[in-house]
Write an enzyme that holds these catalytic residues in place. Structure first.
Site, PDB file in Angstrom:
ATOM      1  CG  ASN A 171      -1.656   1.290   1.429  1.00 48.03           C
ATOM      2  OD1 ASN A 171      -2.605   1.543   0.688  1.00 48.03           O
ATOM      3  ND2 ASN A 171      -1.267   2.136   2.384  1.00 48.03           N
ATOM      4  CD  GLU A 172      -1.531   5.906   0.465  1.00 49.08           C
ATOM      5  OE1 GLU A 172      -0.975   6.345   1.483  1.00 49.08           O
ATOM      6  OE2 GLU A 172      -2.621   6.359   0.043  1.00 49.08           O
ATOM      7  CE1 TYR A 243      -9.086   8.939   1.423  1.00 47.58           C
ATOM      8  CE2 TYR A 243      -6.748   8.822   0.881  1.00 47.58           C
ATOM      9  CZ  TYR A 243      -7.910   8.216   1.339  1.00 47.58           C
ATOM     10  OH  TYR A 243      -7.891   6.890   1.708  1.00 47.58           O
ATOM     11  CD  GLU A 291      -6.182   4.117   0.772  1.00 48.62           C
ATOM     12  OE1 GLU A 291      -6.073   5.274   1.236  1.00 48.62           O
ATOM     13  OE2 GLU A 291      -5.434   3.178   1.093  1.00 48.62           O
TER      14      GLU A 291
HETATM   15  O1  AHR Z   1      -7.624   5.703   4.216  1.00 49.62           O
HETATM   16  C1  AHR Z   1      -6.770   6.280   5.166  1.00 49.62           C
HETATM   17  C2  AHR Z   1      -5.298   6.161   4.785  1.00 49.62           C
HETATM   18  O2  AHR Z   1      -5.059   6.964   3.664  1.00 49.62           O
HETATM   19  C3  AHR Z   1      -4.814   4.797   4.371  1.00 49.62           C
HETATM   20  O3  AHR Z   1      -4.416   4.017   5.448  1.00 49.62           O
HETATM   21  C4  AHR Z   1      -3.638   5.117   3.507  1.00 49.62           C
HETATM   22  O4  AHR Z   1      -3.421   4.153   2.517  1.00 49.62           O
HETATM   23  C5  AHR Z   1      -3.929   6.501   2.944  1.00 49.62           C
HETATM   24  O5  AHR Z   1      -2.879   7.355   3.117  1.00 49.62           O
END
Ligand code: AHR
Length: 502
Positions: A171-172, A243, A291
């Protein structure tokens, strides 16, 4: 103001992969503990899972849930979550500066997924661990029996394998915040070798390699080019995350941000196409947008825990954004973008599902409730499966610092597989004016309005709460479809879903 266009049943972008409407449960804050799991809660089932939460997940018709992280996975030992619960270790989770009791692990989560009528998308730890733990986890989860790890699963109470089809390779991994962050070369190599080993177990599995954590990363989009160069032939998806936030309180800019999302998708689709050509490959790779969400309301409040000034709390309140009406419009625009780009975005995960930047919230010992954003998400998942259509639409727009021409109406259209209805998802970004929409309907035969729902007229900062779901869709009126033409007045700052049936 008018918007005029055409919907033609033959202008198909793609068949939407139902997994476009997936979600995400991470061991983070109260997502698991007092979110999906709360033994002693009045609705808890025999496994301690909250039935009221399961009911809401079923209501949203969530097709797939990514698990167990997120940043958490980069320090997670999956073996800590198996075997007798009283023997499971408490660990310090370095990602969220919390304690992890491991009372929920793969068995409990898999049972929950089954009860919630969803399937699992599992992530392996390529941060603090690597290939060996990933291949053991896969054998534990997917092998029928007669081997070390599969027999251990059977001994732990699960006879049949879960047969999980899609796996995230870390992840990331580009993020400085990630435990075990890697350079693109380091990650490309380990991701390649891990996918190769996991494919040696089962060629038919699907693998997701990490792309950029956001388009703001300094390494974007060279990261994708390098990682795909290593992995193209052994993986199926590249993961993107994004986001959205409105710290400035600028509604016009905020609601235009899906233009950035569109650019992000277009750029990475280009990197995929470049790599495919470079490799002379016949195989396609797609995007797993695993995400995405609005995330900014809670950031300040979370600092104390995340920075370690609260010790090591178990299931603290973290990332509990309370979404307002403005966020409904944002989530509607994001989902519309995914539908329009469903030719390349096959998997999408609303991050996350319960309590943590989530459409579903819980009160410990009390009710579960729907945030404002639950509704556009649930509507897209329920009514947005089928053929995504390429609309032609002339609509006045506005410009922002980052997008030259943002149409006031953001529209996506899907001809639904199940009932053949044409579903339109519409957001009006205009802050004061209605937009009169006129859409010629071609190739659909006679149509009439069979469902018309709207969220409108609320204060942009208005929110829901336990027992107070006032920001919710209601029946709209005034839309008509006659003589092959849909006419509807879309009120300012509104979310609308119109379904046209035979
Ligand atoms: O969804 C919250 C966080 O955001 C996750 O753990 C991460 O992958 C991202 O930075």
């Amino acid at each position: 103001m008018r918007a005029v266009g055409t919907a033609h049943s033959g202008y198909v972008v793609s068949t939407v992969d139902p997994r476009l409407y997936g979600s995400f449960v991470e061991h983070l804050g109260r997502a698991v503990y007092s979110g999906i799991y709360e033994p002693g809660h009045p609705t808890a089932d025999k496994n301690g899972m909250r039935q009221d939460v399961i009911d809401l997940v079923r209501e949203a018709d969530v097709p797939i849930v990514r698990y167990p992280g997120g940043n958490f996975v980069s320090v997670y030992n999956w073996e800590d979550g198996i075997g007798p619960r009283e023997e499971r270790p408490v660990r310090l989770d370095l990602a969220w500066h919390s304690s992890e009791s491991n009372q929920v692990g793969i068995h409990e989560f898999a049972d929950w997924a089954e009860a919630a009528n969803t399937s699992m998308m599992l992530a392996v730890n390529l941060g603090s661990r690597g290939l060996e733990s990933a291949r053991a986890f896969l054998e534990y989860v997917n092998h029928p029996g007669g081997s070390h790890w599969s027999d251990l699963r059977r001994k732990n109470g699960r006879e049949d394998p879960w047969n999980v089809r899609i796996w995230c390779l870390g992840n990331e991994m580009d993020g400085s915040w990630q435990i075990g962050q890697k350079t693109a070369d380091e990650y490309g190599r380990i991701a390649f070798e891990t996918a190769k080993a996991m494919r040696a177990f089962d060629k038919s599995l699907e693998f997701v390699v990490c792309g950029s954590s956001s388009p703001k990363m300094a390494t974007y989009p060279a990261w994708e080019a390098t990682v795909l160069d290593y992995t193209y032939n052994v993986i199926d998806y590249i993961s993107l995350h994004m986001y959205f936030e409105n710290h400035a309180g600028n509604t016009a800019d905020y609601l235009a941000q899906n233009a950035r999302l569109e650019d992000y998708i277009t750029t990475i689709a280009g990197v995929i196409a470049y790599t495919k050509a470079k490799k002379r490959s016949k195989k396609d790779v797609y995007i797993s947008f695993d995400e995405w969400n609005v995330w900014y309301h809670s950031r300040e409040a979370d600092r104390k825990v995340v920075e370690g000034r609260a010790g090591w709390p178990h299931a603290p309140t973290l990332l509990e954004d309370i979404y307002n009406f403005e966020d409904v419009l944002q989530v509607g625009c994001i989902l519309n973008t995914f539908i329009r780009r469903s030719d390349v975005v096959k998997v999408g995960c609303l991050a996350q599902l319960v309590n943590v930047i989530a459409p579903i919230m819980t009160v410990p010992g009390g009710p579960a409730w729907r945030q404002t954003t639950f509704f556009p998400y649930a509507y897209a998942s329920r009514y947005g499966r089928g053929k995504a259509l390429n609309l032609s639409l002339e609509c006045p727009g506005y410009s922002t610092g980052f997008a030259a021409s943002v149409p006031y109406l953001d529209v996506a259209a899907v001809e639904t597989g199940a009932d053949g209805a044409l579903t339109l998802f519409i957001v009006n970004r205009h802050q004061t004016e209605a937009v009169d929409l006129e859409l010629a309907l071609e190739g659909f035969g006679d149509r009439k309005v069979i469902m018309d729902k709207v969220m409108e007229g609320h204060d942009l900062r208005a929110v829901n709460g336990p027992g107070a779901e006032t920001i919710a869709p209601r029946d709209a009126s005034g839309a008509s479809a006659a003589g092959g033409r849909l006419v509807a007045s879309i009120t300012p700052l509104s979310y609308r879903m119109i379904r046209l049936g035979a």
